[in-house]
Write a protein that holds these residues in place. Structure first.
Motif, mmCIF file in Angstrom:
data_model
loop_
_atom_site.group_PDB
_atom_site.id
_atom_site.type_symbol
_atom_site.label_atom_id
_atom_site.label_comp_id
_atom_site.label_asym_id
_atom_site.label_seq_id
_atom_site.Cartn_x
_atom_site.Cartn_y
_atom_site.Cartn_z
ATOM 1 N N ILE A 20 27.143 22.498 43.209
ATOM 2 C CA ILE A 20 26.035 21.598 43.529
ATOM 3 C C ILE A 20 25.609 21.818 44.972
ATOM 4 C CG2 ILE A 20 25.218 19.216 43.576
ATOM 5 C CD1 ILE A 20 25.988 20.313 40.747
ATOM 6 N N SER A 21 24.396 22.291 45.115
ATOM 7 C CA SER A 21 23.774 22.507 46.411
ATOM 8 C C SER A 21 22.695 21.440 46.559
ATOM 9 C CB SER A 21 23.206 23.937 46.483
ATOM 10 O OG SER A 21 22.591 24.175 47.723
ATOM 11 N N SER A 22 21.505 21.840 46.944
ATOM 12 C CA SER A 22 20.391 20.917 47.130
ATOM 13 C C SER A 22 19.137 21.737 47.363
ATOM 14 C CB SER A 22 20.651 20.019 48.345
ATOM 15 O OG SER A 22 19.488 19.313 48.725
ATOM 16 N N ILE A 23 17.991 21.129 47.173
ATOM 17 C CA ILE A 23 16.746 21.784 47.557
ATOM 18 C C ILE A 23 16.762 22.043 49.060
ATOM 19 C CG2 ILE A 23 15.445 19.629 47.817
ATOM 20 C CD1 ILE A 23 14.149 23.089 46.623
ATOM 21 N N ALA A 24 17.573 21.301 49.797
ATOM 22 C CA ALA A 24 17.730 21.545 51.237
ATOM 23 C C ALA A 24 18.400 22.886 51.498
ATOM 24 C CB ALA A 24 18.526 20.420 51.886
ATOM 25 N N GLY A 25 18.942 23.515 50.463
ATOM 26 C CA GLY A 25 19.482 24.863 50.565
ATOM 27 C C GLY A 25 18.427 25.926 50.304
ATOM 28 N N VAL A 26 17.206 25.510 50.073
ATOM 29 C CA VAL A 26 16.056 26.406 49.914
ATOM 30 C C VAL A 26 15.059 26.146 51.026
ATOM 31 C CG1 VAL A 26 14.085 26.993 48.423
ATOM 32 C CG2 VAL A 26 16.305 26.442 47.402
ATOM 33 N N ASN A 27 14.848 24.878 51.301
ATOM 34 C CA ASN A 27 13.852 24.431 52.270
ATOM 35 C C ASN A 27 14.525 23.442 53.222
ATOM 36 O OD1 ASN A 27 11.220 24.277 53.299
ATOM 37 N ND2 ASN A 27 10.758 22.474 52.077
ATOM 38 N N ALA A 28 14.827 23.916 54.425
ATOM 39 C CA ALA A 28 15.516 23.065 55.401
ATOM 40 C C ALA A 28 14.687 21.829 55.721
ATOM 41 C CB ALA A 28 15.784 23.850 56.683
ATOM 42 N N MET A 29 15.381 20.755 56.042
ATOM 43 C CA MET A 29 14.727 19.469 56.286
ATOM 44 C C MET A 29 15.035 18.962 57.690
ATOM 45 S SD MET A 29 15.533 17.656 52.671
ATOM 46 C CE MET A 29 15.150 18.494 51.146
ATOM 47 N N ALA A 30 13.986 18.672 58.439
ATOM 48 C CA ALA A 30 14.155 18.104 59.778
ATOM 49 C C ALA A 30 14.919 16.791 59.668
ATOM 50 C CB ALA A 30 12.795 17.870 60.428
ATOM 51 N N GLY A 31 15.826 16.602 60.574
ATOM 52 C CA GLY A 31 16.643 15.396 60.551
ATOM 53 C C GLY A 31 17.894 15.554 59.714
ATOM 54 N N ALA A 32 18.012 16.702 59.064
ATOM 55 C CA ALA A 32 19.176 16.958 58.221
ATOM 56 C C ALA A 32 19.646 18.394 58.428
ATOM 57 C CB ALA A 32 18.831 16.696 56.758
ATOM 58 N N SER A 33 19.702 18.827 59.680
ATOM 59 C CA SER A 33 20.016 20.230 59.959
ATOM 60 C C SER A 33 21.413 20.628 59.492
ATOM 61 C CB SER A 33 19.815 20.544 61.440
ATOM 62 O OG SER A 33 20.573 19.667 62.239
ATOM 63 N N GLN A 83 24.556 5.855 68.017
ATOM 64 C CA GLN A 83 23.861 6.056 69.286
ATOM 65 C C GLN A 83 22.985 7.284 69.162
ATOM 66 O OE1 GLN A 83 26.774 6.319 72.382
ATOM 67 N NE2 GLN A 83 26.862 4.102 72.610
ATOM 68 N N GLY A 84 21.699 7.069 69.240
ATOM 69 C CA GLY A 84 20.769 8.169 69.124
ATOM 70 C C GLY A 84 20.426 8.770 70.471
ATOM 71 N N SER A 92 13.916 9.367 64.359
ATOM 72 C CA SER A 92 15.067 8.786 63.658
ATOM 73 C C SER A 92 14.686 7.513 62.913
ATOM 74 C CB SER A 92 16.204 8.500 64.644
ATOM 75 O OG SER A 92 16.678 9.698 65.201
ATOM 76 N N GLU A 93 13.861 6.696 63.536
ATOM 77 C CA GLU A 93 13.403 5.468 62.881
ATOM 78 C C GLU A 93 12.619 5.796 61.609
ATOM 79 O OE1 GLU A 93 11.274 3.233 65.863
ATOM 80 O OE2 GLU A 93 13.100 2.891 67.042
ATOM 81 N N LYS A 94 11.810 6.855 61.647
ATOM 82 C CA LYS A 94 11.056 7.268 60.449
ATOM 83 C C LYS A 94 11.995 7.733 59.346
ATOM 84 C CE LYS A 94 7.484 9.979 61.169
ATOM 85 N NZ LYS A 94 6.507 10.930 61.744
ATOM 86 N N ILE A 95 13.036 8.461 59.718
ATOM 87 C CA ILE A 95 14.005 8.953 58.724
ATOM 88 C C ILE A 95 14.718 7.778 58.060
ATOM 89 C CG2 ILE A 95 16.178 10.230 58.423
ATOM 90 C CD1 ILE A 95 13.875 12.113 58.854
ATOM 91 N N VAL A 96 15.184 6.832 58.866
ATOM 92 C CA VAL A 96 15.889 5.662 58.324
ATOM 93 C C VAL A 96 14.954 4.835 57.445
ATOM 94 C CG1 VAL A 96 17.051 3.491 58.925
ATOM 95 C CG2 VAL A 96 17.593 5.595 60.182
ATOM 96 N N ALA A 97 13.721 4.632 57.898
ATOM 97 C CA ALA A 97 12.750 3.852 57.117
ATOM 98 C C ALA A 97 12.455 4.546 55.783
ATOM 99 C CB ALA A 97 11.472 3.644 57.917
ATOM 100 N N ALA A 98 12.294 5.865 55.819
ATOM 101 C CA ALA A 98 12.022 6.606 54.581
ATOM 102 C C ALA A 98 13.220 6.531 53.634
ATOM 103 C CB ALA A 98 11.681 8.054 54.901
#
Length: 164
Positions: A20-33, A83-84, A92-98
């Protein structure tokens, strides 16, 4: 886990490993490096392993799902830094809200994914990568288009690095 099952699978000259991988293993996602890096690693490992064990009748598929209705985004599972870094506070606030807004609202149905994997396990011709979910397909198509444009834009410079 792969090492543990491969000796039995080699002996039986059959088997199928789903990593089990993720689509993040095809297309990297900002905030989830770091997450993206780990999923690229799982996908690359699976692809190489598939080539290594194919001669033994063993199949390997990296499953790269998009967003599925699990607890993945739930506060019981998703943890964010206490601590950000000030420069990233707005992002970061956008990531948490999403994450909060999409928690348990994902399109993917885990039961249907399980059925798809069962179907793949019974198929003689399986892919080394299986994208699961319409969002994963859309993201992969977008990544392919971007990669194609990058290759075309930089092809001459890239070829200029060859000898002679």
């Amino acid at each position: 886990m792969c090492r543990a099952v491969l000796s039995v699978m080699r002996k039986n000259r059959s088997g199928h490993i789903f990593n089990i991988s993720s689509i993040a293993g095809v297309n990297a996602m900002a905030g989830a490096s770091v997450y993206s890096a780990s999923k690229f690693a799982v996908s690359g490992f699976s692809e190489a392993l598939a080539q290594e064990v194919a001669g033994f009748g063993i199949k390997v598929t990296a499953v790269q799902p998009g967003a599925f209705q699990t607890d993945f985004l739930d506060p019981s599972s998703a943890h964010f830094a206490d601590q950000g870094i000030e420069d990233y506070n707005a992002f970061s606030e956008k990531i948490v809200a999403a994450s909060n807004a999409n928690n348990h609202q994902q399109k993917g149905d885990p039961d249907k994914l399980a059925q798809a994997l069962l179907s793949l396990s019974n198929d003689a011709d399986v892919p080394p990568r299986f994208l699961a979910g319409s969002d994963a397909i859309n993201m992969a198509n977008s990544r392919l288009a971007t990669l194609g444009a990058e290759l075309q834009n930089w092809e001459n410079l890239s070829r200029s690095t060859d000898n002679g």
